[in-house]
Design an enzyme around this catalytic site. Structure first.
Site, short mmCIF file in Angstrom:
data_model
loop_
_atom_site.label_atom_id
_atom_site.label_comp_id
_atom_site.label_asym_id
_atom_site.label_seq_id
_atom_site.Cartn_x
_atom_site.Cartn_y
_atom_site.Cartn_z
N SER A 258 0.81 -1.22 0.00
CA SER A 258 0.00 0.00 0.00
C SER A 258 0.84 1.27 0.00
O SER A 258 0.32 2.37 -0.20
CB SER A 258 -0.91 0.02 1.23
OG SER A 258 -0.13 0.19 2.41
N ARG B 83 -4.99 0.87 1.02
CA ARG B 83 -5.55 0.40 2.29
C ARG B 83 -4.85 -0.84 2.83
O ARG B 83 -4.60 -0.95 4.03
CB ARG B 83 -7.04 0.12 2.14
CG ARG B 83 -7.68 -0.47 3.40
CD ARG B 83 -9.18 -0.63 3.27
NE ARG B 83 -9.73 -1.29 4.46
CZ ARG B 83 -11.02 -1.55 4.65
NH1 ARG B 83 -11.91 -1.19 3.73
NH2 ARG B 83 -11.44 -2.16 5.76
N PRO C 92 0.54 3.90 -3.89
CA PRO C 92 -0.51 3.11 -3.23
C PRO C 92 -0.76 1.75 -3.86
O PRO C 92 -1.49 0.94 -3.29
CB PRO C 92 -1.75 4.01 -3.36
CG PRO C 92 -1.48 4.86 -4.56
CD PRO C 92 0.00 5.09 -4.56
N PHE C 93 -0.14 1.48 -5.03
CA PHE C 93 -0.34 0.18 -5.70
C PHE C 93 1.03 -0.43 -6.03
O PHE C 93 1.26 -0.91 -7.14
CB PHE C 93 -1.21 0.36 -6.95
CG PHE C 93 -2.52 1.02 -6.65
CD1 PHE C 93 -3.53 0.35 -5.98
CD2 PHE C 93 -2.73 2.35 -6.99
CE1 PHE C 93 -4.72 0.98 -5.67
CE2 PHE C 93 -3.93 2.98 -6.69
CZ PHE C 93 -4.93 2.29 -6.03
N SER C 94 1.90 -0.41 -5.03
CA SER C 94 3.26 -0.92 -5.20
C SER C 94 3.30 -2.44 -5.03
O SER C 94 2.35 -3.05 -4.56
CB SER C 94 4.19 -0.25 -4.18
OG SER C 94 4.25 1.15 -4.38
N GLU D 154 -0.94 3.86 -9.83
CA GLU D 154 -2.18 3.75 -10.62
C GLU D 154 -2.84 2.38 -10.46
O GLU D 154 -2.21 1.34 -10.66
CB GLU D 154 -1.88 4.00 -12.10
CG GLU D 154 -3.11 3.96 -12.99
CD GLU D 154 -2.85 4.40 -14.41
OE1 GLU D 154 -3.80 4.42 -15.21
OE2 GLU D 154 -1.69 4.72 -14.74
N LYS E 242 -3.84 10.11 -16.45
CA LYS E 242 -3.37 10.71 -17.70
C LYS E 242 -3.33 12.22 -17.49
O LYS E 242 -4.34 12.83 -17.16
CB LYS E 242 -4.27 10.33 -18.87
CG LYS E 242 -3.72 10.73 -20.23
CD LYS E 242 -2.36 10.15 -20.51
CE LYS E 242 -2.33 8.64 -20.59
NZ LYS E 242 -0.98 8.12 -20.90
#
Length: 443
Positions: free
Chosen positions: A30, A39, A227-229, A245, A261
């Site tokens: 997260s 989260r 947040p999307f690692s 993303e 974008k």
């Protein structure tokens, strides 16, 4: 399903190191507490089975679905995103067949896709402030006890040491400034001719390395956590993703995608930085880029969603990260009950924000003009749970590493009023902090 409570901690790196010696360890990260928006942390290892895919694999997402069916479904728990299931990645080239293009079989450092079937997970919920071990019934009892013992021995307060990694040379750029701008000019010719409205053009950066890649990942997340690692080790190599993303989240039939974008580089001076963000939000060019991709994703969702259910609840929202500001929109929909998440991936992959519009023709232009295949870059990393939930990222700000070489990439969406010089600068702005952070470990 068995659930074991653990002390809550933000130190998920310590949780990962507790199982890092097991086969195929993975951390869906997260970015907390360094990044907001994510989260859950989901950590697992030692899959029951694995699926490796080549770029020319027939119906790759059907094969992913077949693997997921090896675990029996579990009831959905409102507080658990993952109850055992698939974790892995699909590289960009797995999207060619679904878009009626010939396979791109040029070699990449990692497989075109790799998915493990995991029967347990450590889950940190940073919204509720809780940590749990979750075991699918297929997880062997002996492994359940071994994992409980491992996690009860974790020193949660210990800072993780990022040392042990080094670069042996600075990152080499795949294209010179002149080459990059020449290829942008060619895309502008395609746009003027009516072939495409937008095409996402990228280049790669690579360097030789040695040592501990997890140390490199920790150093990177301290500078550019997203947040999307994700961090994942496989027999063929490793991936290190600091993605900001989301691609597609599913909660039962409810779907959500959050395309990025529109980009502006961060500025050290707070006033100038705020001005850059303000300018981005009102930029006709960047808003047009974003809207084109929103329309593309609405069309992709409509292939599998109930009629009239596709909505755009948020448009052109500002999201700020360590290195750049972005424009982010949200598209939602309700999937037909007889469709699976793998069907959705087959219909929507790769994400429109990293191809262009129309998708098929922009992918042809990408194949023609980019100097090498993308591999994991611009693909997706994530999970499909046996409880009917799923989430994936767009694998930007992402490194792959194999055979002593580490690679990342960057680029941007090209539209009719794009300036080649400005596009080159935007490409470097997106990747600058990543390269600078890794190059701190030059030998």
């Amino acid at each position: 399903m068995q659930i074991v409570s653990l002390p809550y901690s933000l130190n998920s790196a310590a949780a990962f190191q507790a199982i890092a010696d097991l086969p195929v360890p993975v951390w869906l990260d997260s970015g907390r507490p360094l990044s907001s928006g994510g989260r859950y942390d989901i950590i697992s290892a030692d899959p029951l089975n694995a699926l490796e895919l080549a770029a020319d694999s027939s119906e790759p997402f059907t094969r992913v679905d077949d693997l997921s069916r090896e675990l029996c479904p579990q009831e959905r728990d409102s507080q658990l995103p993952f109850c055992g299931g698939i974790i892995g990645f699909a590289g960009y080239e797995l999207g060619t067949g679904g878009n009626f293009l010939p396979a791109d079989t040029r070699p990449t450092d990692l497989p075109a896709g790799f998915f493990g079937l995991y029967s347990w997970a450590f889950i940190a919920d940073h919204q509720l402030g809780s940590c749990h071990l979750v075991f699918h019934p297929a997880c062997p009892a002996r492994q359940v006890q071994e994992l409980i013992d491992r996690f009860k021995s974790v020193h949660w307060e210990r800072e993780q040491d990022p040392e042990g990694f080094r670069l042996l040379a600075p990152f080499a750029h795949e294209l010179s400034v002149a080459d990059y701008e020449e290829r942008i000019a060619r895309i502008l010719e395609y746009i003027a001719a009516g072939d495409v409205y937008q095409a996402n053009f990228t280049q790669r950066f690579s360097a030789p390395y040695e040592g501990d890649l997890f140390g490199a990942y920790l150093a990177l997340r301290r500078r550019v956590a997203g947040p999307f690692s994700a961090f994942m080790e496989m027999p063929q190599g490793s991936l290190l993703s600091l993605s900001p993303e989301r691609f597609i989240r599913a909660d039962g039939s409810s779907l959500r995608t959050e395309p990025i974008k529109g980009t502006a580089a961060r500025v050290a001076d707070p006033v100038e930085d705020q001005r850059a963000a303000f300018t981005l939000q009102r930029s006709p060019k960047d808003r047009a880029e974003n809207l084109m991709i929103v329309d593309l994703l609405r069309n992709d969702f409509s292939k599998l969603c109930r009629s009239g259910s596709v909505r755009v609840p948020e448009l052109f929202q500002l999201a700020s990260f360590a290195n750049v500001h972005h424009l982010v929109s949200v598209v939602t929909g309700e999937m037909h009950e007889d469709s699976a998440y793998s069907d959705l991936l087959a219909a929507c992959f790769p994400g429109g924000s990293i191809t262009g519009a129309p998708k098929r023709r922009s992918m042809e232009v990408i194949r023609e003009l980019e100097a090498s295949p993308r591999g994991i870059y611009c693909g997706s990393i994530g999970y499909i749970s046996s409880c009917g939930r799923a989430d994936t990222n767009i694998a930007i700000r992402t490194f792959s590493a194999s055979n002593g070489r580490i690679t990342c990439a960057a680029g941007g969406g090209i539209v009719a009023d794009s300036d080649p010089t400005a596009e080159y600068k935007e490409c470097l702005a997106k990747v600058r902090l990543l390269l600078e952070t890794a190059e701190q470990f030059l030998n």
